[in-house]
Design a protein around this motif. Structure first.
Motif, PDB file in Angstrom:
ATOM      1  N   SER A  37       0.836  -1.200   0.000  1.00  0.00           N
ATOM      2  CA  SER A  37       0.000   0.000   0.000  1.00  0.00           C
ATOM      3  C   SER A  37       0.867   1.244   0.000  1.00  0.00           C
ATOM      4  CB  SER A  37      -0.909   0.010   1.229  1.00  0.00           C
ATOM      5  OG  SER A  37      -0.118   0.204   2.401  1.00  0.00           O
ATOM      6  N   ALA A  38       0.268   2.379  -0.330  1.00  0.00           N
ATOM      7  CA  ALA A  38       0.991   3.649  -0.312  1.00  0.00           C
ATOM      8  C   ALA A  38       1.491   3.972   1.089  1.00  0.00           C
ATOM      9  CB  ALA A  38       0.088   4.766  -0.835  1.00  0.00           C
ATOM     10  N   GLU A  72      -3.623  -0.700  -8.635  1.00  0.00           N
ATOM     11  CA  GLU A  72      -3.907   0.194  -7.512  1.00  0.00           C
ATOM     12  C   GLU A  72      -2.631   0.517  -6.737  1.00  0.00           C
ATOM     13  OE1 GLU A  72      -6.211  -0.133  -3.238  1.00  0.00           O
ATOM     14  OE2 GLU A  72      -7.111  -1.120  -4.974  1.00  0.00           O
ATOM     15  N   CYS A  73      -1.777  -0.488  -6.549  1.00  0.00           N
ATOM     16  CA  CYS A  73      -0.507  -0.251  -5.848  1.00  0.00           C
ATOM     17  C   CYS A  73       0.345   0.766  -6.601  1.00  0.00           C
ATOM     18  CB  CYS A  73       0.271  -1.558  -5.704  1.00  0.00           C
ATOM     19  SG  CYS A  73      -0.488  -2.788  -4.633  1.00  0.00           S
ATOM     20  N   THR A 110      -0.514   3.154  -8.803  1.00  0.00           N
ATOM     21  CA  THR A 110      -1.045   4.517  -8.845  1.00  0.00           C
ATOM     22  C   THR A 110      -1.007   5.183  -7.470  1.00  0.00           C
ATOM     23  OG1 THR A 110      -3.304   3.660  -8.613  1.00  0.00           O
ATOM     24  CG2 THR A 110      -2.506   4.084 -10.842  1.00  0.00           C
ATOM     25  N   THR A 111      -1.313   4.447  -6.411  1.00  0.00           N
ATOM     26  CA  THR A 111      -1.342   5.067  -5.080  1.00  0.00           C
ATOM     27  C   THR A 111       0.070   5.339  -4.561  1.00  0.00           C
ATOM     28  OG1 THR A 111      -1.539   2.878  -4.035  1.00  0.00           O
ATOM     29  CG2 THR A 111      -3.580   4.092  -4.471  1.00  0.00           C
TER      30      THR A 111
END
Length: 349
Positions: free
Chosen positions: A205-206, A259-260, A262-263
């Motif tokens: 995650s971010a 998602e990983c 881009t975040t």
């Protein structure tokens, strides 16, 4: 450190099991995807380019690559693994792409199998990545063991793979992750090569990426969900019904690769970023780069090819390079930098 012989044997047997299961069983995620299907390139029917002028070369951690490809970490420690790694390394050298090896814990525990990882003799020029489980820093591993695995490979960087879900399901898994970030930070300060933080298929995650970067990690490999499920792999190795049930319950756990990317890119504009997790062809690679990754890693396609022959690995590399090049041509971009900044990848509403 000299681990008991039975621990070394367990680690080596696990390596053999992982190869067999990945090649023979259905261990792909079922309901979760890499997320790239939510994006589409805008086709350019008049690219105004000479196809021969397209350049997909790049640099990563100071090393030149002829294509933005990483043969992701897979294996080592067995006779079959030695053959696989040799085939992968020879093709990586020919096409000037990067390569990581599987966890080298077995080589620390059983030095006589270190040569199954030692592929620098086949690939003198490539970006080559050593690999250890980050959690081993809580199990008596430290700088000496990390230096040892880097030396075995003559590696350019060390991957620390972070795999809490796999350890929960794996028989006799190592599940003490307490205080690990501080130990990673200390290692980053002392190790003479860069450290790459990598998940194994459940994503970073971010928020965690931000902590890892602050701790001194030089690059992030998101290793998102959507490809091989290590929960399913370990379920196949289960020694009791509880482990089997856990593996099946968490088969589709994780953050999609897209998602990983881009975040993390939203909070870290410049960190070297590897996209991996469910990438299966050059179109996936190009989409991941357009989203913000610098290079892309593939494991399962290369494992399947390497289990067949070196020729099969070379043919796969050729196809991936042709697919990436075709994306650039059909979006009107000459370089990967242009692709990243072209806006040609659009999210499908």
């Amino acid at each position: 450190m000299n681990p008991p012989t039975n621990i070394s044997a367990q680690t080596q047997n696990r390596k053999a099991d992982h190869i067999r299961i990945c090649l023979e069983e259905d261990v792909q995620c079922e309901r979760i995807t890499n997320g790239l299907e939510r994006y589409r390139f805008t086709h350019c029917c008049l690219p105004e380019l000479n196809h021969n002028d397209i350049d997909i070369s790049t640099t990563f951690l100071g090393k030149n690559l002829d294509a933005p490809l990483l043969i992701s970490s897979m294996t080592g420690g067995t006779e079959q693994a030695a053959i696989i790694n040799q085939r992968l390394a020879q093709v990586a050298q020919h096409y000037k792409i990067a390569m990581g090896v599987g966890s080298q814990r077995v080589a620390v525990e059983k030095p006589q199998v270190a040569d199954t990882f030692a592929v620098r003799k086949y690939a003198p020029d490539i970006l080559l990545l050593a690999n250890l489980g980050a959690v081993q820093l809580n199990y008596k591993y430290g700088l000496d063991e990390c230096l040892r695995v880097v030396d075995i490979l003559e590696a350019d960087a060390l991957i620390l793979h972070i795999n809490p879900l796999q350890e929960c399901i794996q028989p006799k898994g190592d599940t003490n992750f307490r205080g690990l970030l501080d130990k990673i930070s200390t290692l980053c300060m002392k190790l003479p090569v860069p450290v790459i933080a990598k998940e194994v298929g459940n994503g970073i995650s971010a928020a965690i990426a931000e902590k890892l970067i602050a701790a001194g990690v030089a690059a992030i490999d998101v290793a998102g969900a959507g490809g091989t499920s290590w929960a399913k792999v370990e379920s196949e190795r289960a020694e009791n019904p509880l482990q089997r049930r856990l593996g099946k319950t968490f088969a589709d756990w994780g953050l999609p690769t897209a998602e990983c990317i881009t975040t993390i890119r939203a909070i870290a504009k410049d960190v070297p970023l590897i996209a991996s997790g469910g990438l299966r062809h050059g179109l996936d690679v190009a989409a991941a780069i357009a989203l913000g990754a610098d290079i892309a890693g593939l494991a399962m396609p290369f494992l399947q090819a390497a289990a067949t022959s070196e020729t099969a690995v070379a043919e796969l590399a050729e196809v991936l390079i042709a697919e990436i090049t075709t994306v650039l041509f059909c979006t009107g971009n000459t370089t990967l930098y242009q692709l990243k900044h072209s806006g040609s990848l659009q999210r499908i509403e």
